[in-house]
Design an enzyme around this catalytic site. Structure first.
Site, PDB file in Angstrom:
ATOM      1  N   SER A 250      -3.405  -3.380  -0.378  1.00 48.01           N
ATOM      2  CA  SER A 250      -2.298  -4.185   0.126  1.00 48.01           C
ATOM      3  C   SER A 250      -2.783  -5.572   0.508  1.00 48.01           C
ATOM      4  O   SER A 250      -3.844  -5.720   1.119  1.00 48.01           O
ATOM      5  CB  SER A 250      -1.669  -3.505   1.346  1.00 48.01           C
ATOM      6  OG  SER A 250      -0.564  -4.229   1.830  1.00 48.01           O
TER       7      SER A 250
ATOM      8  N   GLY B 154       0.792  -1.227   0.000  1.00 49.11           N
ATOM      9  CA  GLY B 154       0.000   0.000   0.000  1.00 49.11           C
ATOM     10  C   GLY B 154       0.818   1.267   0.000  1.00 49.11           C
ATOM     11  O   GLY B 154       0.464   2.246  -0.672  1.00 49.11           O
ATOM     12  N   THR B 155       1.912   1.286   0.748  1.00 42.75           N
ATOM     13  CA  THR B 155       2.722   2.509   0.832  1.00 42.75           C
ATOM     14  C   THR B 155       3.336   2.841  -0.519  1.00 42.75           C
ATOM     15  O   THR B 155       3.341   4.008  -0.940  1.00 42.75           O
ATOM     16  CB  THR B 155       3.814   2.354   1.903  1.00 42.75           C
ATOM     17  OG1 THR B 155       3.188   2.198   3.181  1.00 42.75           O
ATOM     18  CG2 THR B 155       4.716   3.576   1.946  1.00 42.75           C
TER      19      THR B 155
ATOM     20  N   CYS C 256       2.247   1.726  11.719  1.00 44.29           N
ATOM     21  CA  CYS C 256       3.353   2.471  11.103  1.00 44.29           C
ATOM     22  C   CYS C 256       3.905   3.554  12.021  1.00 44.29           C
ATOM     23  O   CYS C 256       4.964   4.130  11.743  1.00 44.29           O
ATOM     24  CB  CYS C 256       2.901   3.081   9.779  1.00 44.29           C
ATOM     25  SG  CYS C 256       2.408   1.839   8.578  1.00 44.29           S
TER      26      CYS C 256
ATOM     27  N   THR D 256      11.587  -7.713 -11.494  1.00 46.22           N
ATOM     28  CA  THR D 256      11.010  -9.048 -11.618  1.00 46.22           C
ATOM     29  C   THR D 256       9.797  -9.198 -10.702  1.00 46.22           C
ATOM     30  O   THR D 256       9.858  -8.868  -9.520  1.00 46.22           O
ATOM     31  CB  THR D 256      12.060 -10.118 -11.261  1.00 46.22           C
ATOM     32  OG1 THR D 256      13.179  -9.972 -12.136  1.00 46.22           O
ATOM     33  CG2 THR D 256      11.486 -11.516 -11.397  1.00 46.22           C
TER      34      THR D 256
END
Length: 394
Positions: A203, A75-76, A329, A241
């Site tokens: 996420s 998500g970040t 966070c 990748t």
């Protein structure tokens, strides 16, 4: 976890347990189908096919197109990519961005970075329930506004924003609209077309998928630039990748989540409402944070007067109960939650917050045990508080 007589996990907003079906689907792509998806031989094309299947599952869950789904590390990264690239895309029009004061730091810190680069950011207030005022948002729009970024649902207090109205407002004014849907995706129904969403972040580990994988939805016609430069992966927009096992896991997690969305939400919401009712009944001088109705099905956030949240978390942990005081966070920060300050709580009350986020694995028995544990811990902490002592005397 064997050191605890019991183990109750109530921090699903921080991360969720990876579903067994997800793990089983991922394993072959570590040890058997381990080919690079960019390779042209069969081992590589099997990985490429698996990526495409996940892309189709995720697109369908949003009523989007597979070509609009770009895989990221989470998500970040998706938030950073959406904001920075959208800002650069619209430089010719202007440099004004609108967001809210209760966004995740993935958005807020990216906005701070853009401010240092010369962009102008307006941080719109929310009300005491954490809901953005549409009139204030409309008032903040200028001729040079290039982007509106408002989260779908808040990660701390669970409040769900009026996303459809915000999307309509953005569309009417020719402004890109991004929403951080990290907490909402897999828990709420989302139709990007109906809601006029241009960019959406999500996420995997918030919906029983693996960590280290997420996606950014980019509506067709929004030609934002690459964020990671290098190879031609993700249609030349996100080099590197591909994390094939993670992408496969995210696809399976999304399929599981959306196939049972209404049933899971109903079950968890019943637990949520019972937990709120019992805490309000058993513990005085507490306050539910966030909107009582317009909130995520699994989110409960309370502030308890005369206590310190970190001490409460430690006491709950000693009883085998996993909870948090806000965003994972910002764990370790001595500052009170910016979300709780934005909804008008004073510092001393914001410091006494507790976030409990549920899953369908939780039971009524666990909720009852948690209420007893919270009541006991709050009581002990208040007995040690001179402020509480003065309050009772007066």
């Amino acid at each position: 976890m064997d050191k605890f007589n019991k183990f109750i996990y109530l921090d699903n907003a921080a991360t969720t347990k990876t579903a067994p079906e997800v793990v089983n689907a991922m394993i072959p792509f570590f040890s058997e189908n381990y080919g690079n998806a960019s390779s042209i031989y069969r081992l590589g094309t099997e990985s490429k096919r698996a990526i495409m299947q996940s892309r189709e599952i995720i697109a369908k869950s949003l009523n989007g197109d597979p070509a609009e789904i770009y895989f990221t590390a989470g998500g970040t990264e998706s938030d950073n990519w959406a904001l920075v690239a959208a800002a650069e895309l619209s430089e010719a029009k202007g440099g004004h961005i609108i967001t809210s004061k209760i966004e995740h730091h993935g958005v807020l810190h990216t906005c701070e970075y853009l401010e240092k680069r010369g962009y102008d950011v307006t941080y719109v207030d929310v009300d005491e329930k954490g809901i953005i005022n549409l009139a204030d948002l409309k008032k903040a729009i200028r001729k040079d506004t290039i982007l509106i970024s408002v989260m779908f649902a808040n990660n701390e207090i669970g409040t769900i924003q009026p996303i459809k109205e915000i999307g309509e407002l953005a569309k009417e004014n020719g402004i890109l609209f991004h929403t951080d849907a990290v907490q909402a995706y897999g828990h709420l129904a989302i139709d990007v077309k109906e809601l006029n969403i241009d960019l959406l972040s999500a996420s995997g580990h918030k919906l029983n998928g693996p960590k280290g994988i997420g996606f950014l939805y980019i509506r067709k016609g929004v030609k934002i630039r690459s964020f990671i430069h290098g190879g031609a992966q993700e249609r030349s927009r996100r080099a590197g990748t591909e994390n094939v096992p993670g992408i496969v896991g995210l696809g399976v997690a999304a399929k599981l989540a959306f196939s049972q969305l209404e049933q899971r939400a109903a079950k968890v919401q019943k637990l949520r409402d019972y937990l709120i009712e019992q805490i309000e009944k058993e513990i005085p001088y507490c306050q539910l944070n966030g909107d009582r109705e317009k909130r995520l099905p699994n989110n409960v956030n309370f502030s308890f007067r005369f206590i310190e949240g970190e001490s409460l978390l430690i006491m709950l942990d000693m009883k085998g109960i996993c909870a948090s005081s806000g965003s994972a966070c910002t764990s370790g920060s001595l500052e009170p939650s910016h979300v709780l300050l934005a909804i008008g709580l004073p510092h001393e009350i914001a410091h006494g917050s507790l976030r409990l986020t549920l899953s369908e694995d939780n039971t009524m028995e666990e909720i009852d045990e948690t209420v007893v544990a919270v009541k006991e811990a709050v009581g002990k902490l208040r007995q040690m508080s001179p402020l509480y002592e003065d309050f009772i005397k007066n």
